[in-house]
Design a protein around this motif. Sequence first.
Motif, PDB file in Angstrom:
ATOM      1  N   GLY A  88     -68.134 -62.592  16.453  1.00 44.95           N
ATOM      2  CA  GLY A  88     -67.648 -61.328  15.908  1.00 44.95           C
ATOM      3  C   GLY A  88     -68.475 -60.925  14.692  1.00 44.95           C
ATOM      4  N   TYR A 100     -69.075 -50.606  24.643  1.00 45.06           N
ATOM      5  CA  TYR A 100     -69.037 -51.803  25.482  1.00 45.06           C
ATOM      6  C   TYR A 100     -68.598 -51.398  26.889  1.00 45.06           C
ATOM      7  CZ  TYR A 100     -69.491 -55.665  22.086  1.00 45.06           C
ATOM      8  OH  TYR A 100     -69.945 -56.579  21.175  1.00 45.06           O
ATOM      9  N   MET A 109     -61.166 -56.795  23.555  1.00 49.23           N
ATOM     10  CA  MET A 109     -61.911 -56.727  22.309  1.00 49.23           C
ATOM     11  C   MET A 109     -60.924 -56.590  21.168  1.00 49.23           C
ATOM     12  SD  MET A 109     -65.278 -54.502  23.071  1.00 49.23           S
ATOM     13  CE  MET A 109     -66.036 -55.110  21.545  1.00 49.23           C
ATOM     14  N   LEU A 111     -60.670 -55.206  17.526  1.00 48.03           N
ATOM     15  CA  LEU A 111     -61.357 -54.280  16.622  1.00 48.03           C
ATOM     16  C   LEU A 111     -60.591 -54.233  15.306  1.00 48.03           C
ATOM     17  CD1 LEU A 111     -62.013 -51.275  19.075  1.00 48.03           C
ATOM     18  CD2 LEU A 111     -63.393 -53.332  18.731  1.00 48.03           C
ATOM     19  N   GLU A 112     -61.314 -54.331  14.210  1.00 52.23           N
ATOM     20  CA  GLU A 112     -60.658 -54.321  12.892  1.00 52.23           C
ATOM     21  C   GLU A 112     -61.401 -53.414  11.927  1.00 52.23           C
ATOM     22  OE1 GLU A 112     -59.453 -58.161  11.214  1.00 52.23           O
ATOM     23  OE2 GLU A 112     -60.216 -57.470   9.278  1.00 52.23           O
ATOM     24  N   ASP A 113     -60.705 -52.398  11.456  1.00 58.17           N
ATOM     25  CA  ASP A 113     -61.280 -51.476  10.476  1.00 58.17           C
ATOM     26  C   ASP A 113     -61.562 -52.242   9.179  1.00 58.17           C
ATOM     27  OD1 ASP A 113     -61.040 -48.149   9.758  1.00 58.17           O
ATOM     28  OD2 ASP A 113     -61.029 -49.583   8.109  1.00 58.17           O
ATOM     29  N   SER A 119     -55.905 -53.142  13.035  1.00 54.99           N
ATOM     30  CA  SER A 119     -56.472 -53.880  14.166  1.00 54.99           C
ATOM     31  C   SER A 119     -55.976 -53.354  15.502  1.00 54.99           C
ATOM     32  CB  SER A 119     -56.089 -55.362  14.060  1.00 54.99           C
ATOM     33  OG  SER A 119     -56.608 -55.899  12.874  1.00 54.99           O
ATOM     34  N   VAL A 132     -66.453 -48.783  20.046  1.00 51.01           N
ATOM     35  CA  VAL A 132     -66.307 -49.471  18.764  1.00 51.01           C
ATOM     36  C   VAL A 132     -66.824 -48.510  17.693  1.00 51.01           C
ATOM     37  CG1 VAL A 132     -66.979 -51.483  17.394  1.00 51.01           C
ATOM     38  CG2 VAL A 132     -66.784 -51.689  19.902  1.00 51.01           C
ATOM     39  N   THR A 136     -66.368 -51.075  11.787  1.00 52.85           N
ATOM     40  CA  THR A 136     -65.330 -51.794  12.524  1.00 52.85           C
ATOM     41  C   THR A 136     -65.847 -53.154  12.988  1.00 52.85           C
ATOM     42  OG1 THR A 136     -64.451 -49.675  13.308  1.00 52.85           O
ATOM     43  CG2 THR A 136     -63.766 -51.634  14.514  1.00 52.85           C
ATOM     44  N   HIS A 138     -65.917 -56.372  15.287  1.00 49.72           N
ATOM     45  CA  HIS A 138     -65.575 -56.495  16.704  1.00 49.72           C
ATOM     46  C   HIS A 138     -65.867 -57.893  17.225  1.00 49.72           C
ATOM     47  CE1 HIS A 138     -69.443 -54.490  16.070  1.00 49.72           C
ATOM     48  NE2 HIS A 138     -69.913 -55.005  17.207  1.00 49.72           N
ATOM     49  N   ARG A 139     -64.936 -58.353  18.050  1.00 51.16           N
ATOM     50  CA  ARG A 139     -65.015 -59.686  18.653  1.00 51.16           C
ATOM     51  C   ARG A 139     -64.505 -59.543  20.081  1.00 51.16           C
ATOM     52  NH1 ARG A 139     -62.108 -64.348  15.425  1.00 51.16           N
ATOM     53  NH2 ARG A 139     -64.238 -64.940  14.817  1.00 51.16           N
ATOM     54  N   THR A 140     -65.112 -60.305  21.004  1.00 50.24           N
ATOM     55  CA  THR A 140     -64.741 -60.237  22.413  1.00 50.24           C
ATOM     56  C   THR A 140     -64.088 -61.544  22.838  1.00 50.24           C
ATOM     57  OG1 THR A 140     -66.687 -58.840  22.723  1.00 50.24           O
ATOM     58  CG2 THR A 140     -65.697 -59.747  24.703  1.00 50.24           C
TER      59      THR A 140
END
Length: 187
Positions: A88, A100, A109, A111-113, A119, A132, A136, A138-140
């Motif tokens: 991430g 993506y 995914m 997603l975090e601002d 989130s 995305v 932000t 991002h992690r998958t």
Amino acid sequence: MLNTEKLLSKFNPLTAEVSGAPTVKRHLHDLRGCFADAAAFEKAAAAGNPLLYQVAVVEPANGDGDLHYGVGRLMPGKIGDEYFMTKGHLHSWRAAAEFYFGLTGEGVMLLEDEATGESHMVPLEPNGVVYVPGDTAHRTMNTGKTPLTYIGVYPAKAGHDYGAIAKNNFRCLVLERGGKLAMIERK
Ligand code: S6P
Ligand code: ZN
């Protein structure tokens, strides 16, 4: 104008390989600190260091307006109740957004601002496209039983910033609770 070799690339949606493109590989030990259940992580890490994911990176040009893409393949599995995940990151150029495209398998995914911590957990699946926004993290995560493959398209000048995540991780985690997928706040 770029030459034909740079204008066309071919990806394999199952193996996530792109001929002629370099591939980045991340193994379990590279993900130290990412999983909430440290004891479960150490147990798995003592037993081996399997490949968790790989990304073939296609970089045709590096001008201000150019684009890059990566084809990722994330293996299925869990550490404790938490699904195998990517490290991430934020983009070094914070304004850079990314698309993506899900190819195979089932995932989500996170997603975090960066500014507010707000989130979202968004499905990443075949025929689905996740946007995305800039600023932000991002992690998958692979929430299925088969490899998850996807393409990420991003500005050439986006860059990767892993520092903030390595320090504070994501605010939320995604895990299996009572047979269901859940996003909960980290304690
Ligand atoms: C790049 C894009 C992806 C990731 C890949 C691996 O901006 O978001 O290609 O690099 O999914 O994740 P990570 O967090 O290890 O770079
Ligand atoms: Zn990215």
